[in-house]
Enzyme design. Structure first.
Site, mmCIF file in Angstrom:
data_model
loop_
_atom_site.group_PDB
_atom_site.id
_atom_site.type_symbol
_atom_site.label_atom_id
_atom_site.label_comp_id
_atom_site.label_asym_id
_atom_site.label_seq_id
_atom_site.Cartn_x
_atom_site.Cartn_y
_atom_site.Cartn_z
ATOM 1 N N HIS A 1 5.670 6.112 -0.904
ATOM 2 C CA HIS A 1 6.477 4.783 -1.386
ATOM 3 C C HIS A 1 5.770 3.623 -1.026
ATOM 4 O O HIS A 1 4.730 3.826 -0.165
ATOM 5 C CB HIS A 1 7.811 4.998 -0.460
ATOM 6 N N HIS B 1 0.901 -1.031 0.008
ATOM 7 C CA HIS B 1 -0.043 0.097 0.062
ATOM 8 C C HIS B 1 0.917 1.226 -0.051
ATOM 9 O O HIS B 1 2.151 1.084 0.161
ATOM 10 C CB HIS B 1 -0.821 -0.090 1.204
#
Length: 168
Positions: free
Chosen positions: A120, A40
């Site tokens: 990220h 995620h």
């Protein structure tokens, strides 16, 4: 309950990231690799709370400020100390969305750290290696919703479960 707001991925995108994790596993001796269902992008970390209703309200209010879906692009890889990640290309839409979610959570009384947003996707933690070669295929992701996710350990494994979703 330990919560965070995130962008979750389709199976197709997760498979691209799993291939990168498999390549990483070939290059390192040790590490804790992210399981596919936990991949995620974190937009805001909430932490331990029982205030689920307020967290949902903050997410709903923030997401409703945005006109609709938007694209993200995977790009490159990198590291923060012993954490290896896949990068996200600069996206003004993503940055504004994350900021709005964080602002709304603060309005609801949640503590949210005030640090630069660095989108990220964590691929591995506690990686023991000096250098890696980890190409990340350029891939476009269409962001159509934002999720409220709970984090818990089940049988000694970290598991993330979506408990609420708001469509863009």
């Amino acid at each position: 309950m330990r919560l965070f707001a995130a962008i979750l991925f389709s199976d197709e995108v997760r498979q691209t990231l799993v291939l990168a994790i498999d390549l990483l596993k070939q290059q390192v001796r040790h590490g804790r690799f992210t399981c596919p269902e936990n991949l995620h992008v974190t937009l805001a970390f909430i932490g331990e709370t029982t205030r689920i209703t307020e967290a949902k309200e903050a997410l709903r209010t923030a997401v409703n400020l945005h006109p609709g879906s938007f694209p993200l692009r995977l790009r490159a890889s990198g590291r923060f100390n012993d954490t290896i990640w896949a990068g996200i290309a600069d996206s003004p839409e993503l940055s504004v969305l994350a900021q709005d979610i964080q602002d709304e959570l603060r309005k609801q009384g949640f503590f949210v750290e005030r640090r630069a947003f660095r989108p990220h996707i964590t691929l591995a933690r506690r990686v023991n290696c000096k250098q890696i070669q980890l190409p990340i295929p350029a891939r476009e992701i269409n962001v159509t919703f934002v999720s409220l996710v709970k984090s818990e350990y089940i049988d000694h494994h970290l598991r993330y479960t979506e408990i609420y979703r708001v469509n863009l």
